[in-house]
Write an enzyme that holds these catalytic residues in place. Structure first.
Site, PDB file in Angstrom:
ATOM      1  N   ASP A 166       0.883  -1.163   0.000  1.00 19.64           N
ATOM      2  CA  ASP A 166       0.000   0.000   0.000  1.00 19.64           C
ATOM      3  C   ASP A 166       0.920   1.211   0.000  1.00 19.64           C
ATOM      4  O   ASP A 166       1.555   1.523   1.011  1.00 19.64           O
ATOM      5  CB  ASP A 166      -0.896  -0.007   1.236  1.00 19.64           C
ATOM      6  CG  ASP A 166      -1.828   1.196   1.307  1.00 19.64           C
ATOM      7  OD1 ASP A 166      -1.651   2.157   0.513  1.00 19.64           O
ATOM      8  OD2 ASP A 166      -2.737   1.185   2.150  1.00 19.64           O
TER       9      ASP A 166
ATOM     10  N   ASN B 252       2.967   3.240 -10.776  1.00 24.30           N
ATOM     11  CA  ASN B 252       1.724   3.252 -11.543  1.00 24.30           C
ATOM     12  C   ASN B 252       0.489   3.474 -10.681  1.00 24.30           C
ATOM     13  O   ASN B 252      -0.530   3.963 -11.179  1.00 24.30           O
ATOM     14  CB  ASN B 252       1.597   1.920 -12.301  1.00 24.30           C
ATOM     15  CG  ASN B 252       0.239   1.728 -12.910  1.00 24.30           C
ATOM     16  OD1 ASN B 252      -0.120   2.353 -13.900  1.00 24.30           O
ATOM     17  ND2 ASN B 252      -0.565   0.847 -12.307  1.00 24.30           N
TER      18      ASN B 252
ATOM     19  N   TYR C 153      -6.798  15.741  -9.304  1.00 30.26           N
ATOM     20  CA  TYR C 153      -5.981  14.739  -9.992  1.00 30.26           C
ATOM     21  C   TYR C 153      -4.872  15.415 -10.788  1.00 30.26           C
ATOM     22  O   TYR C 153      -3.704  15.001 -10.727  1.00 30.26           O
ATOM     23  CB  TYR C 153      -6.886  13.920 -10.911  1.00 30.26           C
ATOM     24  CG  TYR C 153      -6.164  12.907 -11.761  1.00 30.26           C
ATOM     25  CD1 TYR C 153      -5.840  11.653 -11.248  1.00 30.26           C
ATOM     26  CD2 TYR C 153      -5.828  13.191 -13.086  1.00 30.26           C
ATOM     27  CE1 TYR C 153      -5.188  10.711 -12.039  1.00 30.26           C
ATOM     28  CE2 TYR C 153      -5.178  12.254 -13.872  1.00 30.26           C
ATOM     29  CZ  TYR C 153      -4.861  11.019 -13.343  1.00 30.26           C
ATOM     30  OH  TYR C 153      -4.208  10.094 -14.124  1.00 30.26           O
TER      31      TYR C 153
ATOM     32  N   LYS D  18      -0.673  15.042 -10.300  1.00 31.05           N
ATOM     33  CA  LYS D  18       0.222  14.555 -11.344  1.00 31.05           C
ATOM     34  C   LYS D  18       1.256  15.614 -11.736  1.00 31.05           C
ATOM     35  O   LYS D  18       2.380  15.274 -12.127  1.00 31.05           O
ATOM     36  CB  LYS D  18      -0.588  14.105 -12.563  1.00 31.05           C
ATOM     37  CG  LYS D  18      -1.432  12.854 -12.318  1.00 31.05           C
ATOM     38  CD  LYS D  18      -0.557  11.632 -12.010  1.00 31.05           C
ATOM     39  CE  LYS D  18      -1.376  10.358 -11.974  1.00 31.05           C
ATOM     40  NZ  LYS D  18      -0.559   9.144 -11.751  1.00 31.05           N
TER      41      LYS D  18
END
Length: 239
Positions: A59, A86, A162, A166
């Site tokens: 995790d 990923n 999001y 990133k």
């Protein structure tokens, strides 16, 4: 045989990346929070004739879990050649930056940014044991500030949390690549493309197998290849 750890690899793009890397002859460790799901992914790949697959429970948001995974991999192989960060989540929608939940923003960053950072730092010593260490941070077109500056598409606004996570991941790529610029490390961000996965309700325009190709390309980059860059299938992207 070179070793690969792919986080969040029991499904979607991560699973297809594992399949392609194993088919190329790498020994692939599928990183997965739920061990039973990871073992099922191993069984699926074994059924296709790929035996060079194993599962490690990890995790990435839990430092104890990350450290335990590092100890397991060390005991199994003693080194790591390729790390593919990923694992990622989309977060709750919509995510307009001025009105979105701060808890949602924190939750998205916990996986997409902090999880990738603490996984990398935990495994960096095993990567140093490799003659050709590679790190691929799976990013997104939505990480590009240039893209957001020039895009007029209002639909992108539902992914503000999001996108920010990133963008931070891309910054980590740059900083880490600079730190290891005089070594044999190759560290890059990769944008796999808008892909049909559960991250977006399977609305993407390509399959996970197609998306995995660009990740594999930069995970297996040779010594003459770039580092500290941001790529998609067409080549280098603007930050």
């Amino acid at each position: 045989m070179k070793t690969v750890l792919i986080t969040g690899a029991n499904k979607g793009i991560g699973f297809e990346t594992a399949r392609q890397m194993a088919a190329l002859g790498y020994f692939v460790y599928i990183g997965c929070r739920d061990l039973s799901k990871g073992l099922e992914a191993v069984r699926q790949l074994n059924a296709t004739g790929l035996a060079n697959i194993d599962c490690i429970q990890i995790d990435t948001t839990d430092i104890s879990s990350v450290q335990a995974a590092r100890r397991i991999l060390d005991s199994k192989s003693g080194r790591l050649d390729i790390l593919i960060n990923n694992a990622g989540i989309a977060g709750d929608q919509p995510q307009h930056i001025s009105t979105g939940s701060i808890d949602n923003l924190r939750n998205v960053f916990e996986t997409n940014f902090f999880g990738a950072v603490q996984t990398t730092t935990a495994f960096i010593d095993l990567l140093r044991q490799s003659p050709e260490p590679r790190i691929v941070n799976v990013s997104s077109q939505l990480a590009s500030l240039s893209f957001h500056t020039n895009s007029q598409n209002p639909n992108h606004r539902i992914y503000d949390a999001y996108s920010c996570s990133k963008t931070a991941l891309n910054a980590f790529t740059v900083m880490l690549a600079k730190e290891y610029a005089d070594t044999n490390f190759k560290i890059n961000s990769v944008e796999p493309g808008y892909t049909a996965t559960d991250l977006n309700g399977f609305k993407g325009l390509q399959t996970p197998a197609q998306a995995a190709e660009v990740i594999v390309k930069y995970a297996t980059i040779d010594d003459a290849g770039a580092t500290g860059k941001y790529f998609n299938k067409e080549g280098e992207m603007a930050w």
